[in-house]
Structures are given as structure tokens and as C-alpha cells.
Scaffold this motif. Structure first.
Motif, PDB file in Angstrom:
ATOM      1  N   MET A  25       0.859  -1.171  -0.010  1.00 21.34           N
ATOM      2  CA  MET A  25       0.044   0.244   0.161  1.00 21.34           C
ATOM      3  C   MET A  25       0.676   1.378  -0.059  1.00 21.34           C
ATOM      4  O   MET A  25       1.806   1.218   0.520  1.00 21.34           O
ATOM      5  N   ALA A  26       0.487   2.310  -0.847  1.00 18.84           N
ATOM      6  CA  ALA A  26       1.302   3.500  -0.892  1.00 18.84           C
ATOM      7  C   ALA A  26       1.358   4.236   0.148  1.00 18.84           C
ATOM      8  O   ALA A  26       0.361   4.219   0.945  1.00 18.84           O
ATOM      9  N   GLU A  27       2.469   4.769   0.441  1.00 19.50           N
ATOM     10  CA  GLU A  27       2.662   5.563   1.889  1.00 19.50           C
ATOM     11  C   GLU A  27       2.591   7.014   1.518  1.00 19.50           C
ATOM     12  O   GLU A  27       2.657   7.472   0.269  1.00 19.50           O
ATOM     13  N   ALA A  28       1.964   7.988   2.387  1.00 17.76           N
ATOM     14  CA  ALA A  28       2.103   9.394   2.247  1.00 17.76           C
ATOM     15  C   ALA A  28       3.125  10.059   2.628  1.00 17.76           C
ATOM     16  O   ALA A  28       3.933   9.620   3.304  1.00 17.76           O
ATOM     17  N   LEU A  29       3.633  11.342   2.142  1.00 14.41           N
ATOM     18  CA  LEU A  29       4.912  11.850   2.367  1.00 14.41           C
ATOM     19  C   LEU A  29       4.637  12.412   3.847  1.00 14.41           C
ATOM     20  O   LEU A  29       5.774  12.187   4.717  1.00 14.41           O
ATOM     21  N   ASN A  30       3.630  12.738   4.529  1.00 15.51           N
ATOM     22  CA  ASN A  30       3.354  13.184   5.946  1.00 15.51           C
ATOM     23  C   ASN A  30       4.740  13.993   6.367  1.00 15.51           C
ATOM     24  O   ASN A  30       5.192  13.775   7.298  1.00 15.51           O
ATOM     25  N   GLY A  31       4.766  15.073   5.570  1.00 16.02           N
ATOM     26  CA  GLY A  31       5.837  16.057   5.930  1.00 16.02           C
ATOM     27  C   GLY A  31       7.212  15.884   5.473  1.00 16.02           C
ATOM     28  O   GLY A  31       8.022  16.614   5.636  1.00 16.02           O
ATOM     29  N   THR A  32       7.353  14.690   4.768  1.00 17.15           N
ATOM     30  CA  THR A  32       8.588  14.320   4.564  1.00 17.15           C
ATOM     31  C   THR A  32       9.020  15.399   3.197  1.00 17.15           C
ATOM     32  O   THR A  32       8.240  15.477   2.296  1.00 17.15           O
ATOM     33  N   LYS A  33      10.319  15.989   3.384  1.00 16.43           N
ATOM     34  CA  LYS A  33      10.728  17.000   2.234  1.00 16.43           C
ATOM     35  C   LYS A  33      11.993  16.345   1.659  1.00 16.43           C
ATOM     36  O   LYS A  33      12.762  15.986   2.337  1.00 16.43           O
ATOM     37  N   ARG A  34      11.958  16.559   0.306  1.00 19.45           N
ATOM     38  CA  ARG A  34      13.316  16.255  -0.179  1.00 19.45           C
ATOM     39  C   ARG A  34      14.426  17.295  -0.231  1.00 19.45           C
ATOM     40  O   ARG A  34      14.080  18.477  -0.308  1.00 19.45           O
ATOM     41  N   SER A  35      15.404  16.696   0.110  1.00 22.34           N
ATOM     42  CA  SER A  35      16.483  17.584   0.425  1.00 22.34           C
ATOM     43  C   SER A  35      17.466  17.906  -0.759  1.00 22.34           C
ATOM     44  O   SER A  35      18.311  19.160  -0.689  1.00 22.34           O
ATOM     45  N   HIS A  36      17.714  16.897  -1.546  1.00 21.01           N
ATOM     46  CA  HIS A  36      18.453  16.979  -2.646  1.00 21.01           C
ATOM     47  C   HIS A  36      18.048  16.194  -3.771  1.00 21.01           C
ATOM     48  O   HIS A  36      17.315  15.310  -3.526  1.00 21.01           O
ATOM     49  N   TYR A  37      18.354  16.454  -5.304  1.00 20.75           N
ATOM     50  CA  TYR A  37      18.123  15.627  -6.211  1.00 20.75           C
ATOM     51  C   TYR A  37      19.303  14.470  -6.103  1.00 20.75           C
ATOM     52  O   TYR A  37      20.432  14.675  -5.913  1.00 20.75           O
ATOM     53  N   CYS A  38      18.772  13.261  -6.559  1.00 19.93           N
ATOM     54  CA  CYS A  38      19.862  12.091  -6.732  1.00 19.93           C
ATOM     55  C   CYS A  38      20.944  12.307  -7.388  1.00 19.93           C
ATOM     56  O   CYS A  38      22.147  12.299  -6.798  1.00 19.93           O
ATOM     57  N   GLY A  39      21.091  13.125  -8.511  1.00 13.46           N
ATOM     58  CA  GLY A  39      22.196  13.339  -9.381  1.00 13.46           C
ATOM     59  C   GLY A  39      22.896  14.168  -9.032  1.00 13.46           C
ATOM     60  O   GLY A  39      23.960  14.504  -9.543  1.00 13.46           O
ATOM     61  N   VAL A  40      22.606  15.160  -8.075  1.00 10.22           N
ATOM     62  CA  VAL A  40      23.657  16.149  -7.615  1.00 10.22           C
ATOM     63  C   VAL A  40      24.529  16.033  -6.465  1.00 10.22           C
ATOM     64  O   VAL A  40      25.264  16.665  -5.989  1.00 10.22           O
ATOM     65  N   LEU A  41      24.478  14.666  -5.690  1.00 11.90           N
ATOM     66  CA  LEU A  41      25.115  14.500  -4.554  1.00 11.90           C
ATOM     67  C   LEU A  41      26.536  14.157  -5.103  1.00 11.90           C
ATOM     68  O   LEU A  41      26.701  13.363  -6.078  1.00 11.90           O
ATOM     69  N   ARG A  42      27.488  14.580  -4.075  1.00 12.82           N
ATOM     70  CA  ARG A  42      29.006  14.655  -4.699  1.00 12.82           C
ATOM     71  C   ARG A  42      29.603  14.118  -2.978  1.00 12.82           C
ATOM     72  O   ARG A  42      29.150  14.162  -2.215  1.00 12.82           O
ATOM     73  N   GLU A  43      31.018  13.961  -3.183  1.00 15.94           N
ATOM     74  CA  GLU A  43      31.739  13.698  -2.203  1.00 15.94           C
ATOM     75  C   GLU A  43      31.696  14.942  -1.176  1.00 15.94           C
ATOM     76  O   GLU A  43      31.966  14.531  -0.001  1.00 15.94           O
ATOM     77  N   THR A  44      31.537  15.981  -1.448  1.00 16.04           N
ATOM     78  CA  THR A  44      31.360  17.260  -0.593  1.00 16.04           C
ATOM     79  C   THR A  44      30.054  17.062   0.267  1.00 16.04           C
ATOM     80  O   THR A  44      30.109  17.716   1.341  1.00 16.04           O
ATOM     81  N   HIS A  45      29.092  16.132  -0.007  1.00 16.33           N
ATOM     82  CA  HIS A  45      27.948  15.607   0.864  1.00 16.33           C
ATOM     83  C   HIS A  45      28.223  14.822   1.959  1.00 16.33           C
ATOM     84  O   HIS A  45      27.447  14.386   2.613  1.00 16.33           O
ATOM     85  N   ILE A  46      29.398  14.022   1.799  1.00 18.92           N
ATOM     86  CA  ILE A  46      29.859  12.902   2.758  1.00 18.92           C
ATOM     87  C   ILE A  46      29.662  13.412   4.143  1.00 18.92           C
ATOM     88  O   ILE A  46      29.935  14.351   4.384  1.00 18.92           O
ATOM     89  N   GLY A  47      28.882  12.655   5.091  1.00 19.41           N
ATOM     90  CA  GLY A  47      28.439  13.043   6.240  1.00 19.41           C
ATOM     91  C   GLY A  47      27.301  13.595   6.448  1.00 19.41           C
ATOM     92  O   GLY A  47      26.696  13.830   7.566  1.00 19.41           O
ATOM     93  N   GLU A  48      26.434  14.115   5.623  1.00 14.76           N
ATOM     94  CA  GLU A  48      25.281  14.889   5.797  1.00 14.76           C
ATOM     95  C   GLU A  48      23.980  13.858   5.618  1.00 14.76           C
ATOM     96  O   GLU A  48      24.199  12.656   4.832  1.00 14.76           O
ATOM     97  N   THR A  49      23.139  14.001   6.194  1.00 12.93           N
ATOM     98  CA  THR A  49      21.773  13.194   6.192  1.00 12.93           C
ATOM     99  C   THR A  49      20.844  13.980   5.441  1.00 12.93           C
ATOM    100  O   THR A  49      20.517  15.150   5.394  1.00 12.93           O
ATOM    101  N   VAL A  50      20.493  13.130   4.105  1.00 17.38           N
ATOM    102  CA  VAL A  50      19.878  13.947   2.999  1.00 17.38           C
ATOM    103  C   VAL A  50      18.491  12.954   2.943  1.00 17.38           C
ATOM    104  O   VAL A  50      18.351  11.813   3.307  1.00 17.38           O
TER     105      VAL A  50
END
Length: 594
Positions: A1-26
Motif C-alpha cells: 500500500m502506498a505511503e503518504a509523504l506526511n511532511g517528508t521533504k526532499r533535500s537533494h536531487y539524486c544526481g547532484v550528490l557528490r563527495e562534498t555531501h559525505i557525512g550529511e543526512t539527506v
């Protein structure tokens, strides 16, 4: 069954993540591209519009997320939250190949059935199936890339035109059917029984009326509709960058529009167009290339050999000349050994599709001449012919003898076909060319009358106005096309703004005064109240994007295109309708003849 977002917000697009984001929670969201289940670990390639990144589900991070990930399949839509870490096995082929996300939370936003086509570049599904499931086809990175390119091109065009004093004005979609050009798409009017609107083939009349209205510089990125036979670079509905200017001559229109093209190609693909662009008359283009939209990235130019072969005892040549025909050839220099006799036979079949009766040929080798027509030439005649064709060693010379229009059509197409087969041109090389001084009219053999080469509102050259009634076939137009790599990407002209000249034009086209008033009365009347000299151009946006994207199929750059039989496999348009609706429109259907 599909779940709702319930306030979950996207922080980044998949394709933009790089080594500079290491250690971040996304938090990333997208579609599952691939799933690899190793038991205690599950790896997911997650795709969004910016690219793909790898997600790792590990029981040591979140046993709950790992358990839910067991249900994931291709094209499920999910949201993942986790920490970005350095990837254990680096993938240098991916922009995000240095990192991966260890998932602490997973939401399955929507499940997916097994897709009928593979959502990945290189999928070999046939085009009709791809178009039936176009919403899946559009998820492919290579296809999406075309539409970001299209967006960049339209954005740049708008910015350039806005900065140069042009005003964006919309014109009607429901207009009046008018003759000339392609067939109109007709729209019945319910409130005006037995009357029809026509969808615009272009905003031509309205943009000229805007010049009469004093707006001076107009543009519009607009849909146009033509009911004509389709091919790879045509669609029944297409998009134009439509432009009109007042108080201008040909060079003024060409100068600003080549700057527009330079801005578009620089911003969209980083390509610098050297300005000013080269110009060539229609007569020269036809004589040298057999086409009014020549691809000038390679040679194989046409050469006329009428005078050289007129005394040769070869009936195909002599009878052609006696009947007012033409004999021209092209030299495929340096490629004689690349084209076998069997391939020449295929080339002959190719030119026959353009009306040619055959293809004569000569090969030059270190041992001399090889040709089935060599026996008809003495040494002096053969040497004269080879000299005229600039022949050297290892050349293949191909001739067509026929009516001039067939010679031009067949050899013009043949040189393009040879360049394609020999892989002589690159899609990332852009050769622009203005073609000018078109004939004002062309003769329609079926209707036995002259028709407008472009449209009835194109101005004749000043020195040819007196020929409108006495010698229309000799009249040249103040018309210009912009050609790119063998495609016409835009065309325009200086318009007629003098009512007396417009009357002569209509007369030359066979319109009585009453017929002209019936079809164009609203337009003719406007010019009685002071019209400025004006001209413009319309660019085929779809073709520009097609060429900039490096594809030869216009359907690759239109979101929901039609097939070559003008159908939409996705929506199944055109479709039948209910009798009630037909009755409201006073339309009775006629049985289709098989």
C-alpha cells in the motif's frame, strides 16, 4: 500500500550528490532503476531528473528499512532518508559514483507494475510501443536531456528577443480557412452551422496586421498546424519562433536573427557560431548542390556536363539533351574503392525514388577508367569529361540525365545519402547558410497555374515587379531561408505593403478581385490605412532542438508526438465521436472507400 509523504521533504536531487555531501543526512525521492539483493544488504539505483545515485539498505543501519526494501521493484516510487558515505566500490562511470546513501528510513510512495518497455537509454523497443507508453519513455535520461535543452533554447530566445525590443503577442488559434500552402485542419462551429474555422498554418496574416497596428517588433513561440504528409522531421502540429519587424529590409532581418541563433547555440550547447553567416542565392544552391537547403559540411557538388557530352554517341545523353533535359554529375572523390558495383546498384535504386531513370557511373583507378559507358567515348571525350569532373585517382563519378528538376532532386538527395553511408559528417558540427533570392512563384503542373513559392504576401524584388503579370516565372522574391546541416530551420521574407503590388500578386496567382476579397478581404482592407515596410521570419523550434540534440528524428524532441500516419498511440487520437456530437455540428459522415 502506498505511503503518504506526511511532511517528508526532499533535500537533494539524486544526481547532484557528490563527495562534498559525505557525512550529511539527506532525503531523496525518485524511481527505482535497479535492485540488487545480497541478503543482508540491498542496493538500489534511484533515479530522478538529475541522475542516479546508489542507496544501500543495511540491517545494521535500519532493519525496518531493509525489510521494506525487499518489496521494491523497478519503477517503484520511493522516498529515502539516510547518511551520505564514501562508496566502497567507486563507479567512475556515474557522476555520483564516489558516494552512496545508507538508508535509515524508506517510504514506498507508489508501486509499479512491470513496465512494458525498459526505462533506460538504449532500449530497443519499437517507436510505436515507445510512443504508446510515452510517459515511461520520457523518464529515460537521454530523452529528458532533450527537453531540458528545448527549455534552454526557448528561454534564451525569449530573453534575446525581449532585450532587443520585441513584444510577445498571442494571435488566434481559430481562424479563417485560406488557400495556398498545405491543407488546413478544419474545426466545425456549433454556433455557426455549416461554418468552419481553420487551425493556423502560421500566424502570417495576424503578425502582418500587428505591423499595420504599429507594434514594430513582434514575436511569439506558437503552435502551428498543417495537414500534410509526414516524414522524420515533420509533425502535423509543430512549434514556431515567429518574428516580424517594421521598417526593415532583408539584411536587417537576417542580421538580428543570426545573432538570435548565435545566442541560442552558445547558451544551449556552448557552440560559437561565427558571424556573419554565409549567404548563397537559390540559383547557386540548386546549381552546386541540387537543393535549396544544402548541407555544406562536405563536397560532392553538382557539375553540368551538357556541352561536353552532347557529341558523344550515347543515346541516353543525346536524347535527354534533345528533349530539353540536363546531364549533371557528382564526384565522390577518393572513395571509389569504398563503393562496390553492388552498392552502385543500390544507389541507382535510390535515385529512382526521386524520378531518375538510372545512374551512369565512372570509376577512376591507377589502371585507368572503369565504366559501362566508357565504350561510347573516345579518348579525347573521356579526358574532357574527367577534367570537367575534377577526376583523380580512386574517384567515383555518378551522373543523372533527365528533366532539370529530377536531376537536381535526385543528385541533391544522392550526395546527402553518400555522405551518410560514408560517415563523412558529424552531428556536432553546425554549418549555417542563408539562401536568398528565391523564385517568387513555382508552376503547379496539376492545376496548370503559378502558385506562391512561399506565400502570397512575399514581396517581389523591386526590379521584378513589372514582370508579375507578363513573366511571373522570372520573378524573384525578397525571401530568405536559414539552413543548418541540410535542414531548413527557418524561412521568411519582406512582405508586400503596397496594395497595388498585392493586387498584381493575387492576379498572377489566378485570384479574381472578388475571390481575393472573399478570402483575404479583412487583410487587404487593413493595408488601405497605412502599412509600414515590414518583414520577418519563422524558425522551426522542433527542428532547431532536433539538430542541437544530435538526433535526426523530430519525435525525440516533442513530448507527445504523432506517428508518420498522424496518429497518437498514447491517446489513440484521432478517434471516432458520438452521433449526438456530429448532429450538433451538422456533420454527416461519408463511408470510407477502401
Amino acid at each position: 500500500m502506498a505511503e503518504a509523504l506526511n511532511g517528508t521533504k526532499r533535500s537533494h536531487y539524486c544526481g547532484v550528490l557528490r563527495e562534498t555531501h559525505i557525512g550529511e543526512t539527506v532525503t531523496v525521492m525518485g524511481w527505482v532503476q535497479k535492485r540488487r539483493n545480497l541478503g543482508s544488504l540491498i542496493f538500489i539505483d534511484l533515479r530522478d531528473r538529475e541522475g542516479i545515485c546508489q542507496i544501500v539498505f543495511d540491517a545494521e543501519v535500519s532493519a525496518e528499512a531493509l525489510e521494506k526494501a525487499n518489496a521494491l521493484r523497478s519503477e517503484f516510487v520511493i522516498a529515502v532518508t539516510g547518511e551520505v558515505k564514501k562508496r566502497h566500490s567507486v563507479n567512475p562511470q556515474m557522476p555520483t559514483g564516489m558516494i552512496e546513501i545508507f538508508a535509515s528510513e524508506l517510504k514506498i510512495l507508489c508501486e509499479s507494475d512491470v513496465p512494458p518497455i525498459h526505462v533506460e537509454d538504449g532500449d530497443e523497443a519499437n517507436e510505436r510501443l515507445r510512443l504508446k507508453y510515452r510517459y515511461l519513455d520520457l523518464r529515460k535520461p537521454s530523452i529528458q536531456k532533450n527537453f531540458y535543452l528545448r527549455h534552454q533554447i526557448t528561454s534564451t530566445a525569449r530573453q534575446f528577443l525581449n532585450e532587443n525590443g520585441f513584444v510577445d503577442i498571442e494571435t488566434p488559434v481559430l481562424g479563417k480557412p485560406t488557400p495556398e500552402g498545405a491543407r488546413d485542419y478544419l474545426v466545425p462551429s456549433r454556433v455557426n452551422p455549416n461554418k468552419f474555422y481553420a487551425l493556423p498554418q502560421s500566424p502570417q496574416l495576424f503578425k502582418q496586421l500587428l505591423m499595420v497596428s504599429g507594434f514594430d517588433r513582434y514575436y511569439q513561440i506558437t503552435k502551428c498546424f498543417r495537414d500534410e504528409d509526414l516524414r522524420a522531421d515533420r509533425q502535423p502540429e509543430f512549434t514556431q519562433i515567429d518574428i516580424e519587424m517594421s521598417f526593415v529590409e532583408e539584411d536587417d532581418v537576417m542580421a538580428i536573427n543570426e545573432k538570435l541563433l548565435a545566442a541560442i547555440f552558445k547558451e544551449a550547447i556552448g557552440y560559437e557560431i561565427p558571424l556573419p553567416l554565409p549567404k548563397m542565392t537559390y540559383a547557386e544552391a540548386m546549381t552546386r548542390y541540387g537543393s535549396d537547403k544544402p548541407d555544406i559540411r562536405f563536397g560532392f557538388e553538382l557539375k553540368c556536363v551538357n556541352e561536353i557530352v552532347k557529341a558523344v554517341d550515347f543515346k541516353v545523353f543525346t536524347s535527354t539533351l534533345e528533349n530539353g533535359g540536363d546531364i549533371r554529375g557528382i564526384n565522390v572523390k577518393g572513395y571509389g574503392d569504398r563503393i562496390s558495383r553492388k552498392e552502385i546498384g543500390k544507389l541507382e535504386d535510390f535515385v529512382k525514388t526521386y524520378g531518375a531513370k538510372g545512374l551512369a557511373w565512372i570509376k577512376t583507378t591507377a589502371d585507368g577508367v572503369s565504366s559501362p559507358i566508357a565504350k561510347f567515348f573516345d579518348d579525347a571525350q573521356m579526358q574532357a569529361l574527367l577534367k570537367a569532373m575534377d577526376a583523380g585517382n580512386n574517384d567515383l563519378i555518378l551522373f543523372v540525365a533527365d528533366k532539370p528538376n529530377i536531376v537536381f532532386d535526385s543528385l541533391g538527395a544522392l550526395r546527402n545519402e553518400l555522405a551518410k553511408r560514408l560517415e563523412l559528417v558529424r552531428s556536432d558540427v553546425y554549418a549555417f547558410l542563408w539562401v536568398t533570392d528565391f523564385p517568387l512563384f513555382e508552376y503547379d503542373e496539376e492545376e496548370k497555374r503559378y502558385v506562391a513559392k512561399h506565400h502570397p504576401f512575399t514581396s517581389p524584388k523591386d526590379e521584378d515587379i513589372d514582370k508579375l503579370e507578363s513573366a511571373p516565372g522570372e520573378c524573384r522574391a525578397k525571401a530568405y531561408d536559414i539552413v543548418l546541416n541540410g535542414y531548413e530551420i527557418g524561412g521568411g521574407s519582406i512582405r508586400i505593403h503596397d496594395s497595388s503590388v498585392q493586387e498584381k500578386m493575387f492576379s498572377a496567382l489566378g485570384f479574381s478581385e472578388e475571390a481575393a476579397q472573399d478570402k483575404f478581404g479583412f487583410f487587404i482592407n487593413a493595408f488601405k490605412y497605412g502599412a509600414p515596410p515590414h518583414g520577418g521570419i519563422a524558425f522551426g523550434l522542433d527542428r532547431i532542438v532536433m539538430l542541437a540534440a544530435g538526433t535526426d528524428n523530430i519525435r525525440d524532441v516533442i513530448a507527445f508526438p504523432k506517428t508518420q500516419d498522424a496518429r497518437c498511440p498514447l491517446t489513440d487520437a484521432p478517434s471516432s465521436t458520438e452521433d449526438k456530437q456530429l448532429d450538433e455540428l451538422y456533420i454527416a459522415l461519408k463511408p470510407v472507400e477502401k
